[in-house]
Design a protein around this motif. Structure first.
Motif: not given
Length: 198
Positions: A125-128, A132-135
């Motif tokens: 989930x973190x990698x995904x 997507x730039x959702x830091x």
């Protein structure tokens, strides 16, 4: 009578494939299971434990061989299962990430986390989210993971997410950036205390 022979044969093939996988011969395991796992049959009997195990072992092999698209196809045959095994979500998220489908990987990992709070699903989930730039979302997920386990790996991952997030915070929000870095240092220090050898 015929069905019981098929089941026994499939069970033997699965056992043999698992042995091959155990010694790292994923190619032979995939070849063997490709003959056993027939998507049309799996779709008809998605809750069959033997078929589920065969599909999951096959998909793991396909992922190991860099054949993520085929893994997605194999795993998709289990989509009608009443009780989906946690590994289905883990492998599917991994396959979507390998194919560069980060939004699908995120959706799959989130669905999996409703079934099982697994480290692998949190990692996917973190990698995904990062892809997507959702830091900020990745930081929130890393914190959720800490709520499940505060082992050194989880602490390090959360610290790294905070550092990455801080790097993407604008100059206009310096206090927020410093706050993230301060929290990261604290988590990474705790990780070092828990696993000094790492």
């Amino acid at each position: 009578e015929r069905a019981s022979v098929d089941v026994r044969g499939a069970a033997q093939d699965l056992e043999e494939a698992r042995k091959l996988a155990g010694v790292g011969d994923w190619g032979a395991a995939v070849d063997l299971l490709s003959r056993v796992v027939l998507p049309s049959v799996v779709r008809e009997l998605p809750d069959d434990p033997l078929l589920q195990a065969a599909v999951l072992t096959l998909s793991r092999g396909l992922l190991n061989r860099g054949r993520a698209a085929e893994a997605v196809t194999a795993l998709d045959a289990l989509s009608g299962a009443t009780e989906k095994p946690a590994e289905l979500f883990t492998s599917l998220a991994e396959a979507h990430l390998a194919l560069g489908h980060a939004p699908l990987a995120e959706r799959t990992a989130r669905a999996g986390l409703t079934v099982l709070r697994s480290t692998a699903l949190f990692e996917h989930l973190i990698e995904a989210q990062r892809a997507q730039g959702l830091f900020a979302d990745a930081v929130a997920t890393a914190r959720q993971r800490l709520g499940v386990s505060r082992d050194a790996a989880s602490l390090s991952a959360a610290g790294e997410q905070l550092v990455e997030y801080a790097a993407h915070v604008s100059e206009a929000r310096l206090p927020e950036r410093y706050g993230s870095l301060h929290e990261a240092v604290s988590l990474l220090s705790e990780a070092r205390e828990r696993a000094p050898q790492d």
